[in-house]
Every structure is written in C-alpha cells, then in structure tokens.
Design an enzyme around this catalytic site. Sequence first.
Site, PDB file in Angstrom:
ATOM      1  N   SER A 132       0.819  -1.203   0.000  1.00  0.00           N
ATOM      2  CA  SER A 132       0.000   0.000   0.000  1.00  0.00           C
ATOM      3  C   SER A 132       0.853   1.251   0.000  1.00  0.00           C
ATOM      4  CB  SER A 132      -0.907   0.011   1.229  1.00  0.00           C
ATOM      5  OG  SER A 132      -1.800   1.097   1.119  1.00  0.00           O
ATOM      6  N   ALA A 138      -4.086   7.135   9.198  1.00  0.00           N
ATOM      7  CA  ALA A 138      -3.983   8.586   9.034  1.00  0.00           C
ATOM      8  C   ALA A 138      -5.311   9.192   8.582  1.00  0.00           C
ATOM      9  CB  ALA A 138      -2.885   8.919   8.026  1.00  0.00           C
ATOM     10  N   SER A 142      -7.004   3.672   4.507  1.00  0.00           N
ATOM     11  CA  SER A 142      -6.152   2.496   4.268  1.00  0.00           C
ATOM     12  C   SER A 142      -6.899   1.210   4.612  1.00  0.00           C
ATOM     13  CB  SER A 142      -4.848   2.588   5.061  1.00  0.00           C
ATOM     14  OG  SER A 142      -5.129   2.677   6.438  1.00  0.00           O
ATOM     15  N   SER A 143      -7.671   1.201   5.698  1.00  0.00           N
ATOM     16  CA  SER A 143      -8.363  -0.047   6.067  1.00  0.00           C
ATOM     17  C   SER A 143      -9.471  -0.348   5.065  1.00  0.00           C
ATOM     18  CB  SER A 143      -8.914   0.027   7.491  1.00  0.00           C
ATOM     19  OG  SER A 143      -9.933   0.994   7.568  1.00  0.00           O
ATOM     20  N   GLU A 189     -14.958  -3.176   7.772  1.00  0.00           N
ATOM     21  CA  GLU A 189     -14.834  -1.871   8.418  1.00  0.00           C
ATOM     22  C   GLU A 189     -15.531  -1.857   9.784  1.00  0.00           C
ATOM     23  OE1 GLU A 189     -12.321  -0.265   6.978  1.00  0.00           O
ATOM     24  OE2 GLU A 189     -13.450   1.594   6.824  1.00  0.00           O
ATOM     25  N   ASP A 200     -16.418   5.237   3.711  1.00  0.00           N
ATOM     26  CA  ASP A 200     -15.034   4.915   3.320  1.00  0.00           C
ATOM     27  C   ASP A 200     -15.002   3.743   2.341  1.00  0.00           C
ATOM     28  OD1 ASP A 200     -14.495   6.842   5.165  1.00  0.00           O
ATOM     29  OD2 ASP A 200     -13.037   5.696   6.312  1.00  0.00           O
TER      30      ASP A 200
HETATM   31  C1  MEV Z   1     -13.951   8.400   8.813  1.00  0.00           C
HETATM   32  O1  MEV Z   1     -13.222   8.391   7.592  1.00  0.00           O
HETATM   33  C2  MEV Z   1     -15.199   9.220   8.663  1.00  0.00           C
HETATM   34  C3  MEV Z   1     -16.105   9.255   9.889  1.00  0.00           C
HETATM   35  O2  MEV Z   1     -17.251  10.000   9.504  1.00  0.00           O
HETATM   36  C4  MEV Z   1     -16.524   7.887  10.348  1.00  0.00           C
HETATM   37  C5  MEV Z   1     -17.442   7.175   9.368  1.00  0.00           C
HETATM   38  O3  MEV Z   1     -18.077   7.795   8.529  1.00  0.00           O
HETATM   39  O4  MEV Z   1     -17.561   5.926   9.490  1.00  0.00           O
HETATM   40  C6  MEV Z   1     -15.437   9.990  11.049  1.00  0.00           C
END
Ligand code: MEV
Length: 379
Positions: A132, A138, A142-143, A189, A200
Amino acid sequence: MAAVSVSAPGKVILHGEHSVVYGRRAVALSLDLRTTLTLTPGGARLVLDLPEVDIQQAWPMGEVEALWERLGQPGEACAAPLTEAQVGQVRDFLGLPEDPPGGPRGLALLSFFQLYLAILPRPVPATLRVTSQLPTGAGLGSSAAYAVCLSAALLRLAGRGAAADSTPSTEVSGGLSLQEVSGWAFRSEQIVHGTPSGIDNSICTYGGAVSFKAGCCSPLGAPPLQVLLVNTRVPRSTKALVAAVAARRRRLPEVVEPVLDALDALAERALQTLADLSSADSPQQQDEAYAALHELVDINHALLASLSVSHASLERLVGVAASYGLHAKLTGAGGGGLGVVVLGRDTAPEAVDKCRSELEAQGYQVWQTILGAPGLTFH
Ligand code: MEV
C-alpha cells in the site's frame, strides 16, 4: 483460477465526516494513492503477506479447516458475515486480545479471516500479498482500501465475476457488482471502526467522487480537485473519535444536532457547488464556484472543531494555509491524521509552494495531488 491482482484507492472526505454517521450527507473523493493485492491460489497453506503492518504469516490448511469446522460455516459461497461469537473464535485462533484486537496488525488479520471464512464456500489454500501507498491510521482510508481489495479478490476466488469482463463501469468491475464488494468491505470496516457510516468503503470501491447519505451512495460527476494533502503525523483512532462525538451528542443533543444539521447543509451546498464547477463555461464562473467551495471548507473545519475533533496540529495547518490565502480543513475522523488544502483554478503556484515548504519545515508530510482517481481496478 489464475492469480488475480486488484487495487483500490484511498479517500478524502470533503464534507460530512462525523455527521454522516448520523444519516447526514457526505461528499468524498478518491485519492490516487492505492492499495494493491495479488492473490495466487494453490500451495499447501494460507499465506498473508502485508508488510505495512508487519504481517508475514502462514497457516497450515489443516488448522484453517479445523477453525472452519468449529465455526460451523454453512459451506456456501458468500454466506452471511460472521457473527460476533464467531469473530471471537477467530480472535482466539489468532491469539489476539479482545478490545482493541492488537492494533492495525490485529485488525488486518481479523478483517482478512472474517472475509475469507464468510465469502468462500470452503477454505482453499492461497497466497495473498498486499502492498500500500497509503499511510496506516492517518484517515486516508487504508483499512477500507484493504477491505475492498480483499473482498474483490476473495469473491473472485469463490468463482464470482469473470476475468474476461474487465471493462469497469459505475456498477461493475471485473464482472463483480461494486455494491456487493462494497457491502463485504463494510463488514470488515465494522470490525475496524465499530459503527462506520459506510462512506469509506463506498468511495474506495467506486472511486471518483461520491455523495453518500443514510447508507446510499451515488457516484458524482464532479471535476477532479487539486489539493495539498497534509499528514500531521499525529496518530489517532477513528473508533475513539466517533465514540467521543457520540458521547457529546448524548450529553448535549440540543447543541450537537444543529451542528450536524449545519454539516448536512454544507454538504448539500457543496454538491451544488461541484455541479456549478462542472458546468462552468467561463473562468469567471469557475472562480466563483471555487470561492464558494473555499468558504464551505472554512466553515466545515470550524464546525468540526466545535465537536472537538480537531487537534493543535490541524489548527496550525489551517493557520499556515490561511496565512497564504489558502483554505484547509481536517479530513477523516480528525484528532490529528490528515488535513486537506483545497486549491482553486487561479491559486497562485508561489502561494502553494510557500505553504508547502512552511508545512514541511514544521514537520508535516505534504502531497500535491488531484482527487478523483479510479475505484476498484482489476489489473
Ligand atoms: C472516517 O473516515 C469518517 C467518519 O465520519 C466515520 C465514518 O463515517 O464511518 C469519522
């Protein structure tokens, strides 16, 4: 089956982090830093090689089959995701602690096994190698990119999709339904983040730009956006930050709900602004759309700070950007992690260079890039 190689992009949330968890609108774009996975079937063991989080492990098939028997898996391809009790058994098999299950390494192992055991009708030997370009933890997805690659490659190993069908569309890649890939990645996730919204895994699957609300994802025809992506190098946990916002919302619903509504309104306005940008046919119209986009970025960061998900490193970043007339916000869960400086058509290159140099001199890691990369890709 021949070896299969897939990749998925990282992500940047432009608007809607945190509020999206409560059914509000979010807008996200993909990032051309990618995770790549190669799955080679065969051999006598199940091998996972993921150097970024220090995994180089092989399990004899006898042990994997014994686990599969203990879990009482139904023997059908793409059966239901593992139950919580089954995930507990997998955790014991891997020798991982309960909560949190051993940091990024433990989470990556658990995600892999839960997808492998649920997607395949029976355990099959294979070697999976993952590399990756995305920094772990960060906020760049990535996950999610890892989970998307795993889901797609394992679905292919389960006999789904077709190598010949390699023309990607907005719904299908490599013959696989993107909705199905994203759905499996969401399960992974859930192990990593607890109560993710699903944005994500959606953006890392579909790529480009997406609008997401209450579990529904729509690809957007947004123009590619020029940005500086800035890594504060401050580690943080999405799960902990989401839990902290949830706790504040429980304590002060009459204060937090209006903030979430304002974040929703911002994301709706951003959709309109991105559409204006796409249809602008004069430089002046483009500049007006960018000015509106920048104003939304400024307000968004301030609203997120009011939920206490900013961090001193992010506030410094926003300040440095502002001192060069640029507009920055945190992106992702906050608490450190990443910030994004959204550039415009007429942003002076000298201002960008100076801002970048100052941030780097202060220890930030900076990439100048264009958002809107392709999603899940079979190579
Ligand atoms: C994480 O990338 C974004 C958040 O809104 C969490 C989510 O949507 O699952 C903080």
